[in-house]
Write a protein that holds these residues in place. Structure first.
Motif, PDB file in Angstrom:
ATOM      1  N   LEU A 195       0.841  -1.190   0.000  1.00  0.00           N
ATOM      2  CA  LEU A 195       0.000   0.000   0.000  1.00  0.00           C
ATOM      3  C   LEU A 195       0.880   1.246   0.000  1.00  0.00           C
ATOM      4  O   LEU A 195       1.847   1.334   0.774  1.00  0.00           O
ATOM      5  CB  LEU A 195      -0.911   0.035   1.232  1.00  0.00           C
ATOM      6  CG  LEU A 195      -2.111  -0.922   1.233  1.00  0.00           C
ATOM      7  CD1 LEU A 195      -1.673  -2.331   1.599  1.00  0.00           C
ATOM      8  CD2 LEU A 195      -3.186  -0.440   2.194  1.00  0.00           C
ATOM      9  N   THR A 196       0.567   2.185  -0.850  1.00  0.00           N
ATOM     10  CA  THR A 196       1.322   3.434  -0.878  1.00  0.00           C
ATOM     11  C   THR A 196       0.717   4.443   0.090  1.00  0.00           C
ATOM     12  O   THR A 196      -0.471   4.402   0.398  1.00  0.00           O
ATOM     13  CB  THR A 196       1.347   4.037  -2.290  1.00  0.00           C
ATOM     14  OG1 THR A 196       0.001   4.223  -2.750  1.00  0.00           O
ATOM     15  CG2 THR A 196       2.100   3.136  -3.250  1.00  0.00           C
ATOM     16  N   ALA A 197       1.560   5.349   0.562  1.00  0.00           N
ATOM     17  CA  ALA A 197       1.134   6.415   1.475  1.00  0.00           C
ATOM     18  C   ALA A 197       1.850   7.697   1.099  1.00  0.00           C
ATOM     19  O   ALA A 197       3.010   7.672   0.684  1.00  0.00           O
ATOM     20  CB  ALA A 197       1.471   6.037   2.920  1.00  0.00           C
ATOM     21  N   SER A 198       1.162   8.817   1.234  1.00  0.00           N
ATOM     22  CA  SER A 198       1.787  10.107   0.908  1.00  0.00           C
ATOM     23  C   SER A 198       2.894  10.459   1.894  1.00  0.00           C
ATOM     24  O   SER A 198       3.821  11.181   1.567  1.00  0.00           O
ATOM     25  CB  SER A 198       0.737  11.220   0.913  1.00  0.00           C
ATOM     26  OG  SER A 198       0.301  11.496   2.241  1.00  0.00           O
ATOM     27  N   GLY A 199       2.777   9.949   3.121  1.00  0.00           N
ATOM     28  CA  GLY A 199       3.693  10.348   4.180  1.00  0.00           C
ATOM     29  C   GLY A 199       3.127  11.469   5.031  1.00  0.00           C
ATOM     30  O   GLY A 199       3.669  11.800   6.088  1.00  0.00           O
ATOM     31  N   GLY A 200       2.006  12.066   4.555  1.00  0.00           N
ATOM     32  CA  GLY A 200       1.355  13.119   5.328  1.00  0.00           C
ATOM     33  C   GLY A 200       2.170  14.387   5.427  1.00  0.00           C
ATOM     34  O   GLY A 200       3.216  14.543   4.782  1.00  0.00           O
ATOM     35  N   PRO A 201       1.733  15.332   6.249  1.00  0.00           N
ATOM     36  CA  PRO A 201       2.425  16.621   6.361  1.00  0.00           C
ATOM     37  C   PRO A 201       3.771  16.546   7.072  1.00  0.00           C
ATOM     38  O   PRO A 201       4.546  17.508   7.017  1.00  0.00           O
ATOM     39  CB  PRO A 201       1.440  17.484   7.154  1.00  0.00           C
ATOM     40  CG  PRO A 201       0.646  16.502   7.952  1.00  0.00           C
ATOM     41  CD  PRO A 201       0.532  15.278   7.087  1.00  0.00           C
ATOM     42  N   PHE A 202       4.069  15.423   7.727  1.00  0.00           N
ATOM     43  CA  PHE A 202       5.296  15.331   8.530  1.00  0.00           C
ATOM     44  C   PHE A 202       6.281  14.312   7.975  1.00  0.00           C
ATOM     45  O   PHE A 202       7.132  13.787   8.701  1.00  0.00           O
ATOM     46  CB  PHE A 202       4.941  15.016   9.985  1.00  0.00           C
ATOM     47  CG  PHE A 202       3.878  15.921  10.534  1.00  0.00           C
ATOM     48  CD1 PHE A 202       4.040  17.298  10.494  1.00  0.00           C
ATOM     49  CD2 PHE A 202       2.702  15.401  11.051  1.00  0.00           C
ATOM     50  CE1 PHE A 202       3.043  18.145  10.977  1.00  0.00           C
ATOM     51  CE2 PHE A 202       1.710  16.236  11.535  1.00  0.00           C
ATOM     52  CZ  PHE A 202       1.878  17.610  11.494  1.00  0.00           C
ATOM     53  N   ARG A 203       6.175  14.037   6.702  1.00  0.00           N
ATOM     54  CA  ARG A 203       7.120  13.118   6.054  1.00  0.00           C
ATOM     55  C   ARG A 203       8.548  13.618   6.230  1.00  0.00           C
ATOM     56  O   ARG A 203       8.847  14.782   5.979  1.00  0.00           O
ATOM     57  CB  ARG A 203       6.801  13.000   4.561  1.00  0.00           C
ATOM     58  CG  ARG A 203       7.732  12.088   3.793  1.00  0.00           C
ATOM     59  CD  ARG A 203       7.251  11.901   2.363  1.00  0.00           C
ATOM     60  NE  ARG A 203       7.259  13.141   1.606  1.00  0.00           N
ATOM     61  CZ  ARG A 203       8.289  13.593   0.892  1.00  0.00           C
ATOM     62  NH1 ARG A 203       9.412  12.890   0.839  1.00  0.00           N
ATOM     63  NH2 ARG A 203       8.201  14.718   0.217  1.00  0.00           N
ATOM     64  N   GLY A 204       9.416  12.732   6.706  1.00  0.00           N
ATOM     65  CA  GLY A 204      10.811  13.091   6.906  1.00  0.00           C
ATOM     66  C   GLY A 204      11.118  13.672   8.276  1.00  0.00           C
ATOM     67  O   GLY A 204      12.283  13.906   8.598  1.00  0.00           O
ATOM     68  N   TRP A 205      10.110  13.912   9.101  1.00  0.00           N
ATOM     69  CA  TRP A 205      10.340  14.451  10.438  1.00  0.00           C
ATOM     70  C   TRP A 205      10.910  13.371  11.354  1.00  0.00           C
ATOM     71  O   TRP A 205      10.533  12.201  11.273  1.00  0.00           O
ATOM     72  CB  TRP A 205       9.043  14.971  11.032  1.00  0.00           C
ATOM     73  CG  TRP A 205       8.556  16.271  10.458  1.00  0.00           C
ATOM     74  CD1 TRP A 205       8.582  16.664   9.149  1.00  0.00           C
ATOM     75  CD2 TRP A 205       7.926  17.337  11.182  1.00  0.00           C
ATOM     76  NE1 TRP A 205       8.015  17.905   9.013  1.00  0.00           N
ATOM     77  CE2 TRP A 205       7.603  18.348  10.244  1.00  0.00           C
ATOM     78  CE3 TRP A 205       7.601  17.540  12.517  1.00  0.00           C
ATOM     79  CZ2 TRP A 205       6.971  19.537  10.618  1.00  0.00           C
ATOM     80  CZ3 TRP A 205       6.972  18.714  12.892  1.00  0.00           C
ATOM     81  CH2 TRP A 205       6.670  19.710  11.955  1.00  0.00           C
ATOM     82  N   GLU A 206      11.803  13.789  12.238  1.00  0.00           N
ATOM     83  CA  GLU A 206      12.308  12.884  13.267  1.00  0.00           C
ATOM     84  C   GLU A 206      11.261  12.734  14.369  1.00  0.00           C
ATOM     85  O   GLU A 206      10.415  13.615  14.574  1.00  0.00           O
ATOM     86  CB  GLU A 206      13.604  13.440  13.861  1.00  0.00           C
ATOM     87  CG  GLU A 206      14.735  13.574  12.858  1.00  0.00           C
ATOM     88  CD  GLU A 206      15.272  12.227  12.408  1.00  0.00           C
ATOM     89  OE1 GLU A 206      15.086  11.237  13.165  1.00  0.00           O
ATOM     90  OE2 GLU A 206      15.854  12.161  11.311  1.00  0.00           O
ATOM     91  N   ALA A 207      11.345  11.622  15.087  1.00  0.00           N
ATOM     92  CA  ALA A 207      10.347  11.328  16.116  1.00  0.00           C
ATOM     93  C   ALA A 207      10.240  12.432  17.154  1.00  0.00           C
ATOM     94  O   ALA A 207       9.144  12.828  17.552  1.00  0.00           O
ATOM     95  CB  ALA A 207      10.679   9.990  16.782  1.00  0.00           C
ATOM     96  N   GLN A 208      11.384  12.961  17.589  1.00  0.00           N
ATOM     97  CA  GLN A 208      11.355  13.962  18.650  1.00  0.00           C
ATOM     98  C   GLN A 208      10.704  15.267  18.211  1.00  0.00           C
ATOM     99  O   GLN A 208      10.136  16.001  19.031  1.00  0.00           O
ATOM    100  CB  GLN A 208      12.769  14.233  19.187  1.00  0.00           C
ATOM    101  CG  GLN A 208      13.764  14.742  18.152  1.00  0.00           C
ATOM    102  CD  GLN A 208      14.533  13.618  17.493  1.00  0.00           C
ATOM    103  OE1 GLN A 208      14.042  12.481  17.431  1.00  0.00           O
ATOM    104  NE2 GLN A 208      15.739  13.902  17.028  1.00  0.00           N
ATOM    105  N   ALA A 209      10.759  15.567  16.914  1.00  0.00           N
ATOM    106  CA  ALA A 209      10.180  16.812  16.413  1.00  0.00           C
ATOM    107  C   ALA A 209       8.656  16.775  16.411  1.00  0.00           C
ATOM    108  O   ALA A 209       8.003  17.830  16.417  1.00  0.00           O
ATOM    109  CB  ALA A 209      10.700  17.110  15.008  1.00  0.00           C
ATOM    110  N   LEU A 210       8.082  15.588  16.419  1.00  0.00           N
ATOM    111  CA  LEU A 210       6.635  15.458  16.325  1.00  0.00           C
ATOM    112  C   LEU A 210       5.920  15.864  17.614  1.00  0.00           C
ATOM    113  O   LEU A 210       4.715  16.124  17.596  1.00  0.00           O
ATOM    114  CB  LEU A 210       6.262  14.021  15.973  1.00  0.00           C
ATOM    115  CG  LEU A 210       6.698  13.556  14.574  1.00  0.00           C
ATOM    116  CD1 LEU A 210       6.484  12.057  14.432  1.00  0.00           C
ATOM    117  CD2 LEU A 210       5.936  14.303  13.497  1.00  0.00           C
ATOM    118  N   ALA A 211       6.640  15.935  18.713  1.00  0.00           N
ATOM    119  CA  ALA A 211       6.008  16.250  19.999  1.00  0.00           C
ATOM    120  C   ALA A 211       5.373  17.632  20.006  1.00  0.00           C
ATOM    121  O   ALA A 211       4.405  17.878  20.735  1.00  0.00           O
ATOM    122  CB  ALA A 211       7.028  16.137  21.127  1.00  0.00           C
TER     123      ALA A 211
END
Length: 412
Positions: A195-211
């Motif tokens: 299944l393909t996915a766009s990656g959403g608005p946070f594609r390429g973000w590191e885990a810590q940045a998502l907080a």
């Protein structure tokens, strides 16, 4: 091809999938007759416009206040339309509309009862409400009365069905067949589904940045305009996780053989890898018109549904692996689906509760999946043999309450 128009009921008619489905129906009046519409009631003005255009026999809204507003907006413009109101309106329409095709485009697990009601009538279920299959699991599989009764509307699953049709099963494998077993079972030609996915608005973000992600950022999907829940689920990759489980259930492919790849342009909607090393991909514009039309007309194709890709222009398509460290939703869903018959109901309910809290400022973005993980860990599960509708709904109720406890404890 049927000589008579297919009678169609659209559940969730004012949402993105529903409005596009009505565009398809309006463009092909010789193929479809719209017999029923149903929506939550947050946009009664649009629902009234739809009713005035199509003059359905049944019109449903989720609550009595919305029904009164809708009635006032319609006036005498729909004299032969009956309005149904209340939480059971969608289920009642699915059961009583007399539709040949019921499009379930409701968001969330509240779509489960309408899904089961539609299947019970023998109607074809055009399924855009992935939650009802993911949450209901075997209940939905067992409710299907014939091969081909459930047709996926999600672009990824429609793509898989189309790609599978290039194999030995020329009709494609796009439905939950009798006893929940697909034509793929026991055959070795398919190696994996991707299944393909766009990656959403946070594609390429590191885990810590998502907080530090805000609700406004989470709602900025790069390609599609969708509702709050689906858009947020796309940002966390929960939407893709649900689609992975849906593909596993629809096509009876073992979970380890269902994978995800990031494809930002979203021209390839999904791929099927065969045992001989070949891969069949279904390509089309990053829009939903074709999968919606196929869901309504399957196995036939309608004419002039969408503009095809212009191959005379140069273009670049990218593919990259999903970062499971930053976005653990898919792996968490696979673990849940393998745990018990009710773990996915818990997964979905806890997520819905957490997403609502996130948008209310009560929970961080990364707290959404953390909440889901903790609630799943606390769930004992129900064996497959005991997983009736009451057990599934009970697991959901428990999960929402447990998620709310956790949200209150940790805060934002």
């Amino acid at each position: 091809m049927s000589e008579h128009p297919r009678r169609v009921a659209v559940l969730g008619s004012t949402g993105s999938i529903g409005t596009q489905a009505l565009e398809v129906i309006a463009a092909h009046p010789q193929r479809f007759e719209l017999v029923a519409l149903c929506a939550g009631g947050s946009n009664t003005a649009l629902l009234a416009q739809q009713a005035q255009q199509f003059q359905p026999r049944l019109l449903g809204v989720y609550n009595d206040d919305a029904a009164k507003t809708l009635s006032d907006q319609l006036g005498e413009s729909c004299p032969n339309t009956q309005i149904l109101a209340g939480p059971e309106a969608a289920e009642q329409i699915a059961a009583e509309s007399g539709a040949d095709v019921v499009l379930n485009a409701i968001t969330g697990s509240i779509g489960l009862k309408p899904t089961l009601a539609a299947l019970k009538t023998g109607a074809t279920l055009a399924l855009a409400n992935k939650e009802s299959l993911v949450v209901g699991g075997a209940l939905v599989q067992q409710a299907a009365q014939r091969p081909g009764q459930v047709v996926p509307v999600d672009s990824e699953h429609s793509a898989l069905a189309q790609a599978l049709a290039s194999g030995r099963h020329q009709k494609g494998l796009c439905a939950v067949p009798e006893a929940g077993r697909s034509e793929l079972s026991g055959h070795s030609e398919v190696s994996k589904l991707v299944l393909t996915a766009s990656g959403g608005p946070f594609r390429g973000w590191e885990a810590q940045a998502l907080a530090s992600v805000t609700p406004q950022q989470a709602l900025k999907h790069p390609n599609f305009a969708m509702g709050l829940m689906v858009t947020t689920n796309s940002a966390t990759m929960v939407n893709k996780a649900l689609e992975v489980i849906e593909a596993h259930l629809l096509f009876d492919v073992p979970l380890p053989q269902v994978e995800t790849v990031i494809h930002p342009q979203q021209y390839i909607h999904s791929l099927v890898e065969f045992q001989d090393g070949s891969t069949i991909a279904q390509a089309g514009p990053p829009r939903m018109l074709v999968p919606i039309a196929l869901g309504l007309s399957w196995p036939d194709r309608l004419e002039r549904v969408d503009t095809p890709i212009d191959w005379t222009h140069p273009m670049n398509w990218e593919f990259e692996p999903l970062d499971h460290n930053a976005f653990p939703a898919v792996q968490l869903a696979k673990q849940a689906a393998a745990s018990s018959a009710t773990h996915m109901a818990v997964y979905n309910a806890a997520n819905e509760q957490a997403v609502t809290a996130f948008h209310a400022g009560r929970l961080s973005f990364t707290g959404i999946l953390a909440t889901v993980e903790e609630v799943l860990a606390a769930h004992t599960g129900v064996p497959q043999a005991d997983a009736d509708l009451e057990a599934v709904l009970g697991a959901e109720t428990w999960a929402r309450a447990r998620a709310e406890e956790r949200i209150t404890e940790v805060g934002a």
